[in-house]
Design a protein around this motif. Structure first.
Motif, PDB file in Angstrom:
ATOM      1  N   ILE A  40       0.749  -1.251  -0.059  1.00  0.00           N
ATOM      2  CA  ILE A  40       0.137   0.024  -0.085  1.00  0.00           C
ATOM      3  C   ILE A  40       0.947   1.213   0.124  1.00  0.00           C
ATOM      4  CG2 ILE A  40      -1.835   1.131   1.056  1.00  0.00           C
ATOM      5  CD1 ILE A  40      -2.629  -1.477   2.556  1.00  0.00           C
ATOM      6  N   GLU A  41       0.549   2.394  -0.799  1.00  0.00           N
ATOM      7  CA  GLU A  41       1.316   3.521  -0.986  1.00  0.00           C
ATOM      8  C   GLU A  41       0.140   4.456  -0.562  1.00  0.00           C
ATOM      9  OE1 GLU A  41       3.258   4.720  -4.223  1.00  0.00           O
ATOM     10  OE2 GLU A  41       4.818   3.090  -4.211  1.00  0.00           O
ATOM     11  N   THR A  42       0.308   5.448   0.313  1.00  0.00           N
ATOM     12  CA  THR A  42      -0.788   6.409   0.810  1.00  0.00           C
ATOM     13  C   THR A  42      -0.242   7.797   0.443  1.00  0.00           C
ATOM     14  OG1 THR A  42      -1.091   4.784   2.598  1.00  0.00           O
ATOM     15  CG2 THR A  42      -1.926   7.181   2.885  1.00  0.00           C
ATOM     16  N   TYR A  43      -1.125   8.699  -0.030  1.00  0.00           N
ATOM     17  CA  TYR A  43      -0.781   9.813  -0.478  1.00  0.00           C
ATOM     18  C   TYR A  43      -1.846  10.910   0.374  1.00  0.00           C
ATOM     19  CZ  TYR A  43       1.917   8.200  -4.148  1.00  0.00           C
ATOM     20  OH  TYR A  43       3.007   7.605  -4.890  1.00  0.00           O
ATOM     21  N   GLY A  44      -1.489  11.913   0.597  1.00  0.00           N
ATOM     22  CA  GLY A  44      -2.541  12.889   1.345  1.00  0.00           C
ATOM     23  C   GLY A  44      -2.577  13.285   2.669  1.00  0.00           C
ATOM     24  N   CYS A  45      -3.611  13.175   3.270  1.00  0.00           N
ATOM     25  CA  CYS A  45      -3.910  13.662   4.706  1.00  0.00           C
ATOM     26  C   CYS A  45      -3.662  12.537   5.564  1.00  0.00           C
ATOM     27  CB  CYS A  45      -5.280  14.360   4.818  1.00  0.00           C
ATOM     28  SG  CYS A  45      -6.584  13.285   4.651  1.00  0.00           S
ATOM     29  N   GLN A  46      -3.644  12.953   6.850  1.00  0.00           N
ATOM     30  CA  GLN A  46      -3.785  11.990   8.054  1.00  0.00           C
ATOM     31  C   GLN A  46      -5.089  10.982   7.924  1.00  0.00           C
ATOM     32  OE1 GLN A  46      -3.941  14.912  10.930  1.00  0.00           O
ATOM     33  NE2 GLN A  46      -1.766  14.693  11.477  1.00  0.00           N
ATOM     34  N   MET A  47      -5.948  11.549   7.206  1.00  0.00           N
ATOM     35  CA  MET A  47      -7.170  10.503   7.157  1.00  0.00           C
ATOM     36  C   MET A  47      -6.944   9.484   6.235  1.00  0.00           C
ATOM     37  SD  MET A  47     -10.374  10.376   8.257  1.00  0.00           S
ATOM     38  CE  MET A  47     -10.942  11.781   8.763  1.00  0.00           C
ATOM     39  N   VAL A  77       4.510   4.723  19.122  1.00  0.00           N
ATOM     40  CA  VAL A  77       4.275   5.948  20.063  1.00  0.00           C
ATOM     41  C   VAL A  77       2.883   6.530  19.690  1.00  0.00           C
ATOM     42  CG1 VAL A  77       5.284   7.869  20.988  1.00  0.00           C
ATOM     43  CG2 VAL A  77       6.862   6.110  20.500  1.00  0.00           C
ATOM     44  N   SER A  78       2.876   6.929  18.560  1.00  0.00           N
ATOM     45  CA  SER A  78       1.805   7.795  18.245  1.00  0.00           C
ATOM     46  C   SER A  78       0.938   7.261  17.185  1.00  0.00           C
ATOM     47  CB  SER A  78       2.187   9.012  17.578  1.00  0.00           C
ATOM     48  OG  SER A  78       2.307  10.155  18.391  1.00  0.00           O
ATOM     49  N   ALA A  79      -0.573   7.325  17.256  1.00  0.00           N
ATOM     50  CA  ALA A  79      -1.509   6.849  16.228  1.00  0.00           C
ATOM     51  C   ALA A  79      -2.556   7.701  15.972  1.00  0.00           C
ATOM     52  CB  ALA A  79      -1.755   5.256  16.969  1.00  0.00           C
ATOM     53  N   PHE A  80      -3.368   7.397  14.833  1.00  0.00           N
ATOM     54  CA  PHE A  80      -4.591   8.011  14.419  1.00  0.00           C
ATOM     55  C   PHE A  80      -5.761   7.356  14.757  1.00  0.00           C
ATOM     56  CE2 PHE A  80      -1.287   9.507  10.986  1.00  0.00           C
ATOM     57  CZ  PHE A  80      -1.206  10.836  11.663  1.00  0.00           C
ATOM     58  N   ILE A  81      -6.636   7.996  15.324  1.00  0.00           N
ATOM     59  CA  ILE A  81      -8.062   7.471  15.511  1.00  0.00           C
ATOM     60  C   ILE A  81      -9.048   8.336  14.724  1.00  0.00           C
ATOM     61  CG2 ILE A  81      -9.713   6.882  17.106  1.00  0.00           C
ATOM     62  CD1 ILE A  81      -7.607   6.209  19.187  1.00  0.00           C
ATOM     63  N   SER A  82      -9.583   7.916  13.949  1.00  0.00           N
ATOM     64  CA  SER A  82     -10.592   8.537  12.776  1.00  0.00           C
ATOM     65  C   SER A  82     -12.093   8.637  13.788  1.00  0.00           C
ATOM     66  CB  SER A  82     -10.739   7.796  11.639  1.00  0.00           C
ATOM     67  OG  SER A  82     -11.854   8.245  10.989  1.00  0.00           O
ATOM     68  N   TYR A 106       1.361   2.484  23.272  1.00  0.00           N
ATOM     69  CA  TYR A 106       1.112   4.017  22.560  1.00  0.00           C
ATOM     70  C   TYR A 106       0.896   5.052  23.773  1.00  0.00           C
ATOM     71  CZ  TYR A 106       1.077   1.811  17.913  1.00  0.00           C
ATOM     72  OH  TYR A 106       1.331   1.280  16.706  1.00  0.00           O
ATOM     73  N   ARG A 107       1.527   6.141  23.355  1.00  0.00           N
ATOM     74  CA  ARG A 107       1.344   7.356  24.566  1.00  0.00           C
ATOM     75  C   ARG A 107       0.795   8.425  23.811  1.00  0.00           C
ATOM     76  NH1 ARG A 107       1.070   3.774  26.899  1.00  0.00           N
ATOM     77  NH2 ARG A 107       2.573   2.897  28.596  1.00  0.00           N
ATOM     78  N   GLU A 108       0.288   8.619  22.501  1.00  0.00           N
ATOM     79  CA  GLU A 108      -0.045   9.695  21.976  1.00  0.00           C
ATOM     80  C   GLU A 108      -1.288   9.191  20.773  1.00  0.00           C
ATOM     81  OE1 GLU A 108       1.695  13.507  20.967  1.00  0.00           O
ATOM     82  OE2 GLU A 108       1.515  12.604  18.755  1.00  0.00           O
ATOM     83  N   VAL A 109      -2.387   9.649  20.833  1.00  0.00           N
ATOM     84  CA  VAL A 109      -3.395   9.543  19.620  1.00  0.00           C
ATOM     85  C   VAL A 109      -4.030  10.940  19.238  1.00  0.00           C
ATOM     86  CG1 VAL A 109      -4.215   7.291  20.627  1.00  0.00           C
ATOM     87  CG2 VAL A 109      -5.458   9.538  21.417  1.00  0.00           C
ATOM     88  N   THR A 110      -4.208  10.857  17.990  1.00  0.00           N
ATOM     89  CA  THR A 110      -4.589  11.867  17.352  1.00  0.00           C
ATOM     90  C   THR A 110      -6.085  11.803  16.631  1.00  0.00           C
ATOM     91  OG1 THR A 110      -2.639  12.852  16.408  1.00  0.00           O
ATOM     92  CG2 THR A 110      -4.501  13.711  15.559  1.00  0.00           C
ATOM     93  N   LEU A 111      -7.241  12.366  17.233  1.00  0.00           N
ATOM     94  CA  LEU A 111      -8.495  12.260  16.916  1.00  0.00           C
ATOM     95  C   LEU A 111      -8.862  12.882  15.434  1.00  0.00           C
ATOM     96  CD1 LEU A 111     -10.518  12.585  20.170  1.00  0.00           C
ATOM     97  CD2 LEU A 111      -9.360  10.530  19.207  1.00  0.00           C
ATOM     98  N   LEU A 112      -9.160  12.187  14.463  1.00  0.00           N
ATOM     99  CA  LEU A 112      -9.141  12.736  13.151  1.00  0.00           C
ATOM    100  C   LEU A 112     -10.666  12.888  12.714  1.00  0.00           C
ATOM    101  CD1 LEU A 112      -6.394  10.838  11.158  1.00  0.00           C
ATOM    102  CD2 LEU A 112      -6.169  12.776  12.162  1.00  0.00           C
ATOM    103  N   GLY A 113     -10.965  14.149  11.884  1.00  0.00           N
ATOM    104  CA  GLY A 113     -12.167  14.307  11.210  1.00  0.00           C
ATOM    105  C   GLY A 113     -11.886  15.590  10.219  1.00  0.00           C
ATOM    106  N   PHE A 162      -5.996  16.589  18.147  1.00  0.00           N
ATOM    107  CA  PHE A 162      -6.945  16.298  17.360  1.00  0.00           C
ATOM    108  C   PHE A 162      -6.907  17.322  16.017  1.00  0.00           C
ATOM    109  CE2 PHE A 162      -8.186  19.734  20.465  1.00  0.00           C
ATOM    110  CZ  PHE A 162      -8.527  20.770  19.753  1.00  0.00           C
ATOM    111  N   SER A 163      -7.684  16.940  14.998  1.00  0.00           N
ATOM    112  CA  SER A 163      -7.285  17.556  13.703  1.00  0.00           C
ATOM    113  C   SER A 163      -8.393  17.182  12.787  1.00  0.00           C
ATOM    114  CB  SER A 163      -5.872  17.418  13.153  1.00  0.00           C
ATOM    115  OG  SER A 163      -5.757  18.055  12.021  1.00  0.00           O
ATOM    116  N   THR A 164      -9.211  18.102  12.138  1.00  0.00           N
ATOM    117  CA  THR A 164      -8.783  19.413  11.838  1.00  0.00           C
ATOM    118  C   THR A 164     -10.112  20.476  12.632  1.00  0.00           C
ATOM    119  OG1 THR A 164      -7.408  19.398   9.944  1.00  0.00           O
ATOM    120  CG2 THR A 164      -8.775  21.551  10.417  1.00  0.00           C
ATOM    121  N   SER A 165      -9.940  21.444  13.126  1.00  0.00           N
ATOM    122  CA  SER A 165     -10.753  22.291  13.633  1.00  0.00           C
ATOM    123  C   SER A 165     -11.446  23.348  12.771  1.00  0.00           C
ATOM    124  CB  SER A 165     -10.434  23.033  14.736  1.00  0.00           C
ATOM    125  OG  SER A 165     -10.126  21.975  15.860  1.00  0.00           O
ATOM    126  N   HIS A 166     -12.869  23.467  12.673  1.00  0.00           N
ATOM    127  CA  HIS A 166     -13.294  24.577  11.714  1.00  0.00           C
ATOM    128  C   HIS A 166     -13.500  25.689  12.706  1.00  0.00           C
ATOM    129  CE1 HIS A 166     -15.644  26.969   8.819  1.00  0.00           C
ATOM    130  NE2 HIS A 166     -15.427  25.782   7.903  1.00  0.00           N
TER     131      HIS A 166
END
Length: 456
Positions: free
Chosen positions: A23-30, A163-168, A209-216, A251-255
């Protein structure tokens, strides 16, 4: 690093026999998060992940359509797969994600190179699509869904450091900014069951893991309704931070139009909610913001900045900025530069406007700013941001920060790097510290991109 090895193993790609998936991934954290969901789905069907493209039986390219440049990169990359196709006749190539949704017909016409096209809401169908393609029939599924969130699918983690992971936490977008293709490629906004989000965050913490980033696309508008009870983003943020004080939460991204004081007060109350907010401005001109359909003015945006400064005085701010949107004048551009100076961003993602087909801007506005003008304005924005980043980092020299160690410095095995709560990268001597630990570091020097520190 303090973790349960068995728990971590459960989150990693499976090894063993089976068709090999690359798998190759381009673009955003999502998209990074989506690739981990795709691997989880295909592992159940017997596929095994490989980092070596030359041994792959299936190549999937997870794509981005936000800018034309991103799409051109993928089209160029697809041409590079031809030798692999010649050497292995049974090799299947798939394009998934936003570009698949937007360009399905063009992709299937590309010299018989692409066998599978799957949009962001059709990943559960990939096993069937691959079987169909393996039988000689090219396969497409780009149906958008009103419900799909992949909530119960545990992503297979592809990060290197553990260490770091994304959660949609949600999918899609309802904002309909006039320049943006996302609502057309990812569909309407829908939120994920908070119980599944908390379970995923807990599993990550238990695995070390010691960090999560909540994605939307717009995390501030997260809302889950069930049995007459409603969970908004502030409550979700508080619950995830409550898992353990050692778990950092981003978290990311905020409107800007939806960033509430309630969220800011939760951040102030929970020390493990990181002091960094990404708040895309896109322009400093109210006239431009109206054309962009951003649903706020310059004054409203600055009001949100003032609230952040009041409630979270140690919070770092980053943003997105577009140079050369339709009809942008020199005065509009100067408004953007003045906004940057007034806010003093720590970091920014900065782009020339790229017209995307079928958006409101493409349908109703002329892309009338010459490319050389866009380039000159973008250069000014970048130069100013480099100054602002350097000024911000210089203010940190002499201060002490808690740093979560993420890896070994690229320049020296004797040095480690990590990030502060404010999302700034710090490089410092290794000492006896390990990846995944917290370290107290005093800042001694800096560049515009990096802080240099000494371990305390």
């Amino acid at each position: 690093m303090d973790f349960n090895a068995e728990n971590l193993k459960k989150l990693r790609p499976l090894s063993g026999d089976g068709s090999k998936l690359y798998i190759e991934t381009y673009g955003c954290q999502m998209n990074v998060s989506d690739s981990e969901v795709v691997l989880s789905i295909l592992q159940r069907d017997g596929y095994r992940y490989t980092e070596r493209i030359d041994e792959a039986d299936v190549i999937l390219v997870n794509t981005c359509s936000v800018r034309d440049n991103a799409e051109q990169r993928v089209l160029g990359r697809l041409r590079e797969f031809k030798p692999y196709k010649r050497r292995k006749k049974a090799l299947l190539v798939g394009v998934i994600g936003c570009m698949a949704e937007r360009m399905k017909e063009q992709l299937m016409e590309r010299e018989q190179l692409v066998d599978i096209v799957a949009g962001p809401d059709s990943y559960r169908d990939l096993p069937r699509l691959l079987r169909q393609a393996g039988d000689g029939s090219r396969s497409v599924n780009v149906l958008l869904s009103q419900e799909e969130t992949y909530a119960e699918i545990a992503p297979v983690r592809l990060d290197k450091n553990g260490v770091s992971a994304f959660i949609s936490i949600m999918r899609g977008c309802n904002n309909m900014c006039s320049y943006c293709v996302v609502p057309y490629t990812r569909g309407a906004e829908r939120s994920r069951d908070p119980r599944t989000i908390l379970r995923e965050a807990r599993e990550l913490f238990d695995a070390g893991y010691r960090e999560v980033t909540l994605l939307g696309q717009n995390v501030n508008s997260y809302r889950w309704e069930q049995d007459g009870h409603s969970t908004g983003f502030a409550a979700l943020l508080d619950a995830v931070a409550g898992i353990d004080p050692l778990l950092r939460v981003r978290f990311s991204t905020s409107h800007p139009k939806d960033l509430s004081d309630e969220v800011l007060h939760v951040m102030a109350r929970r020390e493990n909610l990181c002091r960094a907010i990404h708040l895309p401005a896109q322009s400093g001109s109210t006239r431009m913001l109206e054309l962009m359909n951003r649903k706020y003015t310059r004054e409203w945006y600055l009001g949100r900045i003032a609230a952040i400064r009041r409630i979270l005085p140690d919070c770092a701010l980053s943003t997105d900025l577009i140079a050369g949107f339709c009809t942008e004048t020199d005065a509009d551009h100067r408004d953007t530069l003045s906004l940057m100076r007034e806010v003093g961003y720590e970091f920014a993602f900065m782009f020339k406007y790229s017209e995307r087909p079928n958006t409101k801007a493409a349908r109703h506005f002329a892309d009338d700013v010459p490319d050389e003008v866009k380039t000159a304005r973008l250069t000014e924005i970048i130069d100013l941001q480099n100054e602002l980043s350097l000024q911000s980092n210089r203010r940190d020299v002499g201060r002490t920060f808690e740093v979560l160690i993420e890896g070994v410095s690229k320049r020296s095995d004797d040095r480690l790097f990590g990030r502060t709560s404010q999302n700034k990268v710090v490089v410092f001597d290794r000492g006896d510290r390990r990846i995944g630990e917290y370290a107290t570091v005093r800042i001694t020097d800096c560049s515009s991109a990096t802080l240099i520190g000494e371990l305390l």
